[in-house]
Design a protein around this motif. Sequence first.
Motif, PDB file in Angstrom:
ATOM      1  N   PRO A 120       0.798  -1.200   0.203  1.00  0.00           N
ATOM      2  CA  PRO A 120       0.063  -0.002   0.047  1.00  0.00           C
ATOM      3  C   PRO A 120       0.845   1.371   0.187  1.00  0.00           C
ATOM      4  N   GLU A 121       2.034   1.354   0.608  1.00  0.00           N
ATOM      5  CA  GLU A 121       2.783   2.524   0.729  1.00  0.00           C
ATOM      6  C   GLU A 121       3.638   2.744  -0.793  1.00  0.00           C
ATOM      7  N   ASP A 122       3.264   1.635  -1.683  1.00  0.00           N
ATOM      8  CA  ASP A 122       3.823   2.069  -3.251  1.00  0.00           C
ATOM      9  C   ASP A 122       3.164   2.883  -3.889  1.00  0.00           C
ATOM     10  N   THR A 123       1.783   3.273  -3.365  1.00  0.00           N
ATOM     11  CA  THR A 123       0.794   4.122  -3.976  1.00  0.00           C
ATOM     12  C   THR A 123       1.073   5.547  -3.970  1.00  0.00           C
ATOM     13  N   ALA A 124       1.312   5.945  -5.484  1.00  0.00           N
ATOM     14  CA  ALA A 124       1.774   7.125  -5.815  1.00  0.00           C
ATOM     15  C   ALA A 124       1.426   7.365  -7.255  1.00  0.00           C
ATOM     16  N   VAL A 125       1.787   8.633  -7.751  1.00  0.00           N
ATOM     17  CA  VAL A 125       2.064   8.815  -9.066  1.00  0.00           C
ATOM     18  C   VAL A 125       3.434   8.604  -9.675  1.00  0.00           C
ATOM     19  N   TYR A 126       3.790   7.700 -10.602  1.00  0.00           N
ATOM     20  CA  TYR A 126       4.830   7.414 -10.952  1.00  0.00           C
ATOM     21  C   TYR A 126       5.317   8.073 -12.326  1.00  0.00           C
ATOM     22  N   TYR A 127       6.557   8.614 -12.241  1.00  0.00           N
ATOM     23  CA  TYR A 127       6.948   9.341 -13.478  1.00  0.00           C
ATOM     24  C   TYR A 127       8.254   8.741 -13.950  1.00  0.00           C
ATOM     25  N   CYS A 128       8.342   8.842 -15.380  1.00  0.00           N
ATOM     26  CA  CYS A 128       9.676   8.426 -15.928  1.00  0.00           C
ATOM     27  C   CYS A 128      10.507   9.613 -16.423  1.00  0.00           C
ATOM     28  N   ALA A 129      11.798   9.751 -16.566  1.00  0.00           N
ATOM     29  CA  ALA A 129      12.527  10.792 -16.768  1.00  0.00           C
ATOM     30  C   ALA A 129      13.678  10.385 -17.634  1.00  0.00           C
ATOM     31  N   ALA A 130      14.025  11.171 -18.316  1.00  0.00           N
ATOM     32  CA  ALA A 130      15.717  10.719 -19.131  1.00  0.00           C
ATOM     33  C   ALA A 130      16.463  12.001 -19.195  1.00  0.00           C
ATOM     34  N   ASP A 131      17.732  11.705 -19.186  1.00  0.00           N
ATOM     35  CA  ASP A 131      18.528  12.719 -19.448  1.00  0.00           C
ATOM     36  C   ASP A 131      19.752  12.289 -19.796  1.00  0.00           C
ATOM     37  N   GLN A 132      20.793  13.019 -20.433  1.00  0.00           N
ATOM     38  CA  GLN A 132      22.233  12.506 -20.920  1.00  0.00           C
ATOM     39  C   GLN A 132      22.926  12.442 -19.599  1.00  0.00           C
ATOM     40  N   SER A 133      22.882  12.848 -18.621  1.00  0.00           N
ATOM     41  CA  SER A 133      23.492  12.469 -17.455  1.00  0.00           C
ATOM     42  C   SER A 133      22.728  11.603 -16.457  1.00  0.00           C
ATOM     43  N   LEU A 134      23.373  10.459 -16.289  1.00  0.00           N
ATOM     44  CA  LEU A 134      22.595   9.680 -15.282  1.00  0.00           C
ATOM     45  C   LEU A 134      22.794  10.043 -13.890  1.00  0.00           C
ATOM     46  N   HIS A 135      24.076  10.623 -13.436  1.00  0.00           N
ATOM     47  CA  HIS A 135      24.232  11.248 -12.056  1.00  0.00           C
ATOM     48  C   HIS A 135      23.296  12.321 -11.917  1.00  0.00           C
ATOM     49  N   ASN A 136      23.153  13.379 -13.081  1.00  0.00           N
ATOM     50  CA  ASN A 136      22.028  14.534 -12.713  1.00  0.00           C
ATOM     51  C   ASN A 136      20.722  14.114 -12.602  1.00  0.00           C
ATOM     52  N   LEU A 137      20.486  12.933 -13.546  1.00  0.00           N
ATOM     53  CA  LEU A 137      19.041  12.416 -13.559  1.00  0.00           C
ATOM     54  C   LEU A 137      18.632  11.920 -12.057  1.00  0.00           C
ATOM     55  N   VAL A 138      19.651  11.013 -11.244  1.00  0.00           N
ATOM     56  CA  VAL A 138      19.423  10.340  -9.996  1.00  0.00           C
ATOM     57  C   VAL A 138      19.498  11.525  -9.150  1.00  0.00           C
ATOM     58  N   VAL A 139      20.562  12.447  -9.088  1.00  0.00           N
ATOM     59  CA  VAL A 139      20.997  13.350  -8.000  1.00  0.00           C
ATOM     60  C   VAL A 139      19.723  14.625  -7.682  1.00  0.00           C
ATOM     61  N   ILE A 140      19.606  15.221  -9.182  1.00  0.00           N
ATOM     62  CA  ILE A 140      18.920  16.370  -9.100  1.00  0.00           C
ATOM     63  C   ILE A 140      17.631  16.438  -9.988  1.00  0.00           C
ATOM     64  N   ALA A 141      17.385  15.166 -10.702  1.00  0.00           N
ATOM     65  CA  ALA A 141      16.088  14.786 -11.044  1.00  0.00           C
ATOM     66  C   ALA A 141      16.168  15.718 -12.242  1.00  0.00           C
ATOM     67  N   SER A 142      17.023  16.189 -13.101  1.00  0.00           N
ATOM     68  CA  SER A 142      16.946  16.664 -14.025  1.00  0.00           C
ATOM     69  C   SER A 142      16.536  16.131 -15.458  1.00  0.00           C
ATOM     70  N   GLY A 143      16.579  16.778 -16.721  1.00  0.00           N
ATOM     71  CA  GLY A 143      15.942  16.087 -17.949  1.00  0.00           C
ATOM     72  C   GLY A 143      14.281  16.329 -18.321  1.00  0.00           C
ATOM     73  N   SER A 144      13.968  15.472 -19.118  1.00  0.00           N
ATOM     74  CA  SER A 144      12.761  15.386 -19.586  1.00  0.00           C
ATOM     75  C   SER A 144      11.855  14.567 -18.737  1.00  0.00           C
ATOM     76  N   TRP A 145      10.643  14.872 -18.368  1.00  0.00           N
ATOM     77  CA  TRP A 145       9.824  14.123 -17.711  1.00  0.00           C
ATOM     78  C   TRP A 145       8.421  13.761 -18.392  1.00  0.00           C
ATOM     79  N   GLY A 146       7.633  12.682 -18.143  1.00  0.00           N
ATOM     80  CA  GLY A 146       6.622  12.521 -18.541  1.00  0.00           C
ATOM     81  C   GLY A 146       5.385  13.019 -17.561  1.00  0.00           C
ATOM     82  N   GLN A 147       4.136  12.789 -17.898  1.00  0.00           N
ATOM     83  CA  GLN A 147       3.131  13.244 -17.063  1.00  0.00           C
ATOM     84  C   GLN A 147       2.676  12.500 -15.942  1.00  0.00           C
TER      85      GLN A 147
END
Length: 123
Positions: free
Chosen positions: A88-115
């Motif tokens: 039940p604690e997995d209940t949430a809105v789930y987003y995917c995101a993409a960026d050139q930098s894996l580090h930036n994607l993970v650490v600062i959530a950079s890049g392009s995002w879905g809805q």
Amino acid sequence: QVQLVESGGGLVQAGGSLRLSCAASGRTFSSLAMGWFRQAPGKEREFLAAIIRGGGSTRYADSVKGRFTISRDNTRNIGYLQMNSLKPEDTAVYYCAADQSLHNLVVIASGSWGQGTQVTVSS
């Protein structure tokens, strides 16, 4: 710029499974690292998993390690998040995101995002 569209969310009972998809268009998907995040009501956005552009290396948050699996199919420009043993604690809105930098994607959530796609786990 890459456009991302998530799908596959829904209502599932605790202990069940879902597979989320992230369809990419525009910029070459295979040149980008990809990740999944979620946000529950009243909570901060949470990193879940990430995968490098070639798919050979992944990272997971401790909260989902062993239950969730990230993967990608660069021939079809799609990323996936297989979610097993849902709680039940997995209940949430789930987003995917993409960026050139894996580090930036993970650490600062950079890049392009879905809805986002809603996942609800009932007890």
